[in-house]
Design an enzyme around this catalytic site. Structure first.
Site, PDB file in Angstrom:
ATOM      1  N   ASP A  13     -56.164  18.259   4.644  1.00 47.18           N
ATOM      2  CA  ASP A  13     -57.381  18.045   3.844  1.00 47.18           C
ATOM      3  C   ASP A  13     -58.631  17.893   4.693  1.00 47.18           C
ATOM      4  OD1 ASP A  13     -55.719  18.078   1.602  1.00 47.18           O
ATOM      5  OD2 ASP A  13     -55.392  15.910   1.702  1.00 47.18           O
ATOM      6  N   GLY A  15     -60.751  20.164   5.297  1.00 49.11           N
ATOM      7  CA  GLY A  15     -61.824  21.053   4.831  1.00 49.11           C
ATOM      8  C   GLY A  15     -61.585  22.488   5.289  1.00 49.11           C
ATOM      9  N   LYS A  16     -60.301  22.826   5.486  1.00 46.00           N
ATOM     10  CA  LYS A  16     -59.951  24.179   5.950  1.00 46.00           C
ATOM     11  C   LYS A  16     -60.423  25.237   4.955  1.00 46.00           C
ATOM     12  CE  LYS A  16     -55.659  22.838   5.978  1.00 46.00           C
ATOM     13  NZ  LYS A  16     -55.780  21.381   5.788  1.00 46.00           N
ATOM     14  N   ASN A  38     -47.928  23.087  -1.630  1.00 42.43           N
ATOM     15  CA  ASN A  38     -48.277  21.703  -1.248  1.00 42.43           C
ATOM     16  C   ASN A  38     -49.733  21.664  -0.776  1.00 42.43           C
ATOM     17  OD1 ASN A  38     -47.575  23.231   0.982  1.00 42.43           O
ATOM     18  ND2 ASN A  38     -46.465  21.621   2.049  1.00 42.43           N
ATOM     19  N   GLY A  40     -53.743  22.239  -0.915  1.00 44.07           N
ATOM     20  CA  GLY A  40     -54.797  22.279  -1.924  1.00 44.07           C
ATOM     21  C   GLY A  40     -56.092  22.504  -1.173  1.00 44.07           C
ATOM     22  N   HIS A  41     -56.605  23.725  -1.209  1.00 45.62           N
ATOM     23  CA  HIS A  41     -57.784  24.077  -0.418  1.00 45.62           C
ATOM     24  C   HIS A  41     -58.980  24.271  -1.352  1.00 45.62           C
ATOM     25  CE1 HIS A  41     -55.154  25.659   3.142  1.00 45.62           C
ATOM     26  NE2 HIS A  41     -54.918  24.414   2.812  1.00 45.62           N
ATOM     27  N   GLN A 223     -51.934  22.263   5.679  1.00 45.38           N
ATOM     28  CA  GLN A 223     -51.570  20.939   6.224  1.00 45.38           C
ATOM     29  C   GLN A 223     -52.336  20.663   7.532  1.00 45.38           C
ATOM     30  OE1 GLN A 223     -48.554  22.965   4.993  1.00 45.38           O
ATOM     31  NE2 GLN A 223     -49.425  22.092   3.170  1.00 45.38           N
ATOM     32  N   THR A 298     -56.525  17.061  -3.790  1.00 44.66           N
ATOM     33  CA  THR A 298     -57.126  18.220  -4.439  1.00 44.66           C
ATOM     34  C   THR A 298     -56.331  18.631  -5.669  1.00 44.66           C
ATOM     35  OG1 THR A 298     -57.917  18.912  -2.307  1.00 44.66           O
ATOM     36  CG2 THR A 298     -57.810  20.619  -3.981  1.00 44.66           C
ATOM     37  N   ARG A 330     -67.518  16.951   6.900  1.00 43.94           N
ATOM     38  CA  ARG A 330     -67.810  15.722   6.143  1.00 43.94           C
ATOM     39  C   ARG A 330     -68.633  14.709   6.920  1.00 43.94           C
ATOM     40  NH1 ARG A 330     -64.388  13.883   2.068  1.00 43.94           N
ATOM     41  NH2 ARG A 330     -63.783  15.630   0.837  1.00 43.94           N
ATOM     42  N   LEU A 331     -69.450  15.211   7.821  1.00 42.06           N
ATOM     43  CA  LEU A 331     -70.319  14.294   8.563  1.00 42.06           C
ATOM     44  C   LEU A 331     -71.195  13.504   7.591  1.00 42.06           C
ATOM     45  CD1 LEU A 331     -70.969  13.642  11.579  1.00 42.06           C
ATOM     46  CD2 LEU A 331     -73.008  15.055  11.288  1.00 42.06           C
TER      47      LEU A 331
HETATM   48  P1  GDP Z   1     -58.295  21.439   2.927  1.00 42.55           P
HETATM   49  O1  GDP Z   1     -56.958  21.160   2.331  1.00 42.55           O
HETATM   50  O2  GDP Z   1     -58.311  21.255   4.404  1.00 42.55           O
HETATM   51  O3  GDP Z   1     -58.839  22.775   2.518  1.00 42.55           O
HETATM   52  O4  GDP Z   1     -59.286  20.325   2.341  1.00 42.55           O
HETATM   53  P2  GDP Z   1     -59.362  19.831   0.811  1.00 42.55           P
HETATM   54  O5  GDP Z   1     -60.018  20.877   0.002  1.00 42.55           O
HETATM   55  O6  GDP Z   1     -58.053  19.323   0.333  1.00 42.55           O
HETATM   56  O7  GDP Z   1     -60.286  18.561   0.958  1.00 42.55           O
HETATM   57  C1  GDP Z   1     -61.545  18.659   1.502  1.00 42.55           C
HETATM   58  C2  GDP Z   1     -62.558  18.114   0.472  1.00 42.55           C
HETATM   59  O8  GDP Z   1     -63.777  17.903   1.139  1.00 42.55           O
HETATM   60  C3  GDP Z   1     -62.866  19.077  -0.654  1.00 42.55           C
HETATM   61  O9  GDP Z   1     -63.161  18.344  -1.813  1.00 42.55           O
HETATM   62  C4  GDP Z   1     -64.119  19.804  -0.141  1.00 42.55           C
HETATM   63  O10 GDP Z   1     -64.928  20.306  -1.208  1.00 42.55           O
HETATM   64  C5  GDP Z   1     -64.811  18.697   0.572  1.00 42.55           C
HETATM   65  N1  GDP Z   1     -65.622  19.054   1.721  1.00 42.55           N
HETATM   66  C6  GDP Z   1     -65.394  19.968   2.697  1.00 42.55           C
HETATM   67  N2  GDP Z   1     -66.329  19.897   3.649  1.00 42.55           N
HETATM   68  C7  GDP Z   1     -67.183  18.906   3.266  1.00 42.55           C
HETATM   69  C8  GDP Z   1     -68.356  18.319   3.849  1.00 42.55           C
HETATM   70  O11 GDP Z   1     -68.791  18.680   4.937  1.00 42.55           O
HETATM   71  N3  GDP Z   1     -68.934  17.290   3.169  1.00 42.55           N
HETATM   72  C9  GDP Z   1     -68.452  16.837   1.988  1.00 42.55           C
HETATM   73  N4  GDP Z   1     -69.097  15.824   1.405  1.00 42.55           N
HETATM   74  N5  GDP Z   1     -67.361  17.353   1.420  1.00 42.55           N
HETATM   75  C10 GDP Z   1     -66.731  18.366   2.046  1.00 42.55           C
HETATM   76  P1  IMO Z   2     -53.587  20.854   2.843  1.00 38.64           P
HETATM   77  O1  IMO Z   2     -53.234  22.280   3.213  1.00 38.64           O
HETATM   78  C1  IMO Z   2     -52.514  16.635   2.938  1.00 38.64           C
HETATM   79  C2  IMO Z   2     -48.209  15.715   2.965  1.00 38.64           C
HETATM   80  C3  IMO Z   2     -47.634  15.042   1.739  1.00 38.64           C
HETATM   81  C4  IMO Z   2     -46.511  14.242   2.359  1.00 38.64           C
HETATM   82  C5  IMO Z   2     -46.013  15.180   3.457  1.00 38.64           C
HETATM   83  C6  IMO Z   2     -44.784  15.992   3.057  1.00 38.64           C
HETATM   84  O2  IMO Z   2     -54.329  20.749   1.558  1.00 38.64           O
HETATM   85  O3  IMO Z   2     -54.235  20.163   3.986  1.00 38.64           O
HETATM   86  P2  IMO Z   2     -44.454  18.105   1.492  1.00 38.64           P
HETATM   87  O4  IMO Z   2     -44.695  18.287   0.026  1.00 38.64           O
HETATM   88  O5  IMO Z   2     -45.207  19.058   2.361  1.00 38.64           O
HETATM   89  O6  IMO Z   2     -42.992  18.073   1.838  1.00 38.64           O
HETATM   90  O7  IMO Z   2     -45.005  16.611   1.807  1.00 38.64           O
HETATM   91  O8  IMO Z   2     -47.074  16.050   3.756  1.00 38.64           O
HETATM   92  N1  IMO Z   2     -48.944  16.977   2.694  1.00 38.64           N
HETATM   93  C7  IMO Z   2     -50.276  17.096   2.730  1.00 38.64           C
HETATM   94  N2  IMO Z   2     -51.249  16.169   2.938  1.00 38.64           N
HETATM   95  N3  IMO Z   2     -52.844  17.932   2.766  1.00 38.64           N
HETATM   96  C8  IMO Z   2     -51.895  18.882   2.584  1.00 38.64           C
HETATM   97  O9  IMO Z   2     -52.170  20.183   2.547  1.00 38.64           O
HETATM   98  C9  IMO Z   2     -50.537  18.461   2.515  1.00 38.64           C
HETATM   99  N4  IMO Z   2     -49.371  19.104   2.338  1.00 38.64           N
HETATM  100  C10 IMO Z   2     -48.407  18.194   2.459  1.00 38.64           C
HETATM  101  O10 IMO Z   2     -48.601  14.224   1.108  1.00 38.64           O
HETATM  102  O11 IMO Z   2     -47.044  13.101   3.000  1.00 38.64           O
HETATM  103 MG    MG Z   3     -56.083  19.929   0.880  1.00 37.08          MG
END
Ligand code: GDP
Ligand code: IMO
Ligand code: MG
Length: 427
Positions: A13, A15-16, A38, A40-41, A223, A298, A330-331
């Site tokens: 999570d 911010g990929k 698993n 959530g981007h 991840q 997400t 997320r600075l």
């Molecule tokens: P990922 O799994 O690495 O793609 O990240 P997620 O989407 O699960 O979580 C990142 C969250 O941060 C999402 O809600 C994005 O919209 C948000 N996000 C990403 N970059 C920034 C940033 O620079 N600032 C803020 N405030 N939010 C951000």
């Molecule tokens: P993104 O791509 C954050 C965590 C789960 C759990 C562990 C094992 O959005 O960054 P799993 O279902 O993979 O066997 O769970 O890994 N986990 C994540 N945490 N972001 C993810 O994906 C994750 N995918 C799995 O919460 O701790």
């Molecule tokens: Mg995510």
């Protein structure tokens, strides 16, 4: 610069999705190489806000082909729903390719994972319960069913019959549950075969041809490094490698092809699910970060555990991945904090260590050693040039660069594509 990899550098999570959506403009191919739904981007672009699970984040550009690589485990029901949702919002998903070697998530993976997590009781991993671990376990146990098997109905039925016989024994004899129906699963997956056949191919051949043409390829990590099954906080990890090395295996590319490895770090630290996290803050600062950053899963909506930036873990991650540069995301979430801390070492058993320990029993005992920096207490979300950041924010980023050991090529100050300071282009 034919191949660049965008890698989660912490516990996921980071911010990929945002970074890939931004960089994909210049990529001919965007390839997911590990994990499954698993992930959530989140992508926020002129077409709207999207929460992608299996669909590569490059799908929004008409010139970019989205590839689900062999290293991914695919739940065809989730992919169908995701594609329908995207299509209903006007996103063209016709340029999707799915590796014939990717493994399928089957209904028994999800049922068994739920039962296993329940059986673990207080030691539960807190998985996403999408069947990811059981599907990867079957892959290495050599009883998995692959996407390509959907194209050969006889093979699909034979493999399913053999595996289901064993899974049903587990369900009924170990867990006292009703067995699953072979006919029902077979019919369901024959339906998926109809839908997905046009997208299934040998994606390694497609990528090899792209390399011949010198087309730009972006590998999209899922991840984060600290969830890697070898190097993460085992057993509180996921089941496929999120590392840059996993990008070669999960896309079918030689290691020499990756020219830039971009590590994505949040300016602080979060984790979802169980397992040690030395810099976790169970106080008002942790809650402020969670609320300001909307740090909730997400897809699952689970509250993320929040804490200070962990430079011990970050250096380890940089070493494992060989980052050429980093993106600090997320600075802006830290804009209101008067003082900031960065963890530069761990105190454990009377010593200070700077290497991330293999043992989670040790990691659980680690007390973070912090250095403090002043907060900038000014908004950064509209800044687009590094030197326009408040000087204290510049210092914070420079300290992260120093500790991680590589330059920050991107700094993200908001969730939209354009909320980004670009200091160096990746492609
Ligand atoms: P990922 O799994 O690495 O793609 O990240 P997620 O989407 O699960 O979580 C990142 C969250 O941060 C999402 O809600 C994005 O919209 C948000 N996000 C990403 N970059 C920034 C940033 O620079 N600032 C803020 N405030 N939010 C951000
Ligand atoms: P993104 O791509 C954050 C965590 C789960 C759990 C562990 C094992 O959005 O960054 P799993 O279902 O993979 O066997 O769970 O890994 N986990 C994540 N945490 N972001 C993810 O994906 C994750 N995918 C799995 O919460 O701790
Ligand atoms: Mg995510």
């Amino acid at each position: 610069m034919p191949v660049a990899a965008v890698i989660g550098a912490q516990w996921g999570d980071e911010g990929k999705g945002k970074i890939v959506d931004m960089l994909a403009e210049k990529a001919a191919y965007v390839v997911r190489f590990s994990g499954g739904d698993n992930a959530g981007h989140t992508v926020v672009n002129p077409q709207g806000e999207f929460k992608l699970r299996l669909m590569p984040s490059g799908i929004f550009y008409p010139g970019t082909t989205a590839v689900i690589g062999n290293g991914v485990v695919v739940n065809p029901a989730v992919l169908s729903q995701e594609m329908d949702d995207l299509n209903s919002r006007g996103v063209d998903t016709s340029r999707l390719l799915i590796s014939d070697r990717a493994h399928l998530i089957m209904p028994y993976h999800i049922v068994l994972e739920g039962l296993e997590e329940e059986a673990r009781g207080g030691a539960a991993i807190g998985t996403t319960r999408k069947g990811i671990g059981p599907a990867f376990a079957d892959k290495v146990a050599r009883i998995g069913i692959r996407v390509g098997d959907l194209l050969e109905k006889g093979v699909l039925r034979d493999k399913l019959a053999a595996t289901l016989e064993y899974k049903n024994k587990l369900l009924s004899r170990v867990y006292g549950k009703n067995p699953l129906s072979l006919d029902e699963i077979y019919d369901q997956y024959c339906g998926y075969a109809e839908r997905w056949a046009p997208y299934i191919c040998d994606t390694t051949a497609v990528l090899a041809a792209a390399l011949e043409r010198d087309d730009a390829i972006l590998l999209e990590g899922a991840q984060g490094a600290l969830l890697d099954p070898d190097f993460g906080t085992y057993p509180f990890v996921t089941s496929s490698s999120p590392l840059a090395g996993g990008g070669c295996l999960g896309a079918g590319l030689g290691p020499d092809k990756i020219k830039h490895v971009l590590g994505v770090f949040k300016a602080f630290q979060t984790r979802v699910g169980a397992g040690p996290m030395p810099t976790e803050l169970d106080d008002d600062i942790g809650r402020t970060i969670r609320e300001r950053g909307h740090e909730y899963g997400t897809v699952s909506g689970r509250a993320r555990r929040c804490g200070w930036f962990d430079a011990v873990a970050a250096r380890f991650s940089a070493r494992l991945n060989g980052f050429n540069s980093i993106a600090v995301t997320r600075l802006d979430v830290m804009d209101t904090l008067p003082r900031l801390k960065i963890c530069t070492g761990y105190k454990v058993n009377g010593k200070t260590i700077t290497d991330f320990p293999a043992s989670i029993a040790t990691l659980e005992k680690c007390q973070p050693v912090y250095e403090e920096l002043p907060g900038w207490e000014k908004p950064t979300d509209s800044v687009r040039i590094f030197t326009d950041l408040p000087v204290k924010a510049q210092k914070y980023v420079k300290r992260l660069e120093q500790l991680v050991g590589c330059p920050a090529s991107l700094i993200s100050v908001g969730k939209r594509r354009e909320d980004t300071i670009v200091r160096r282009s990746i492609f």
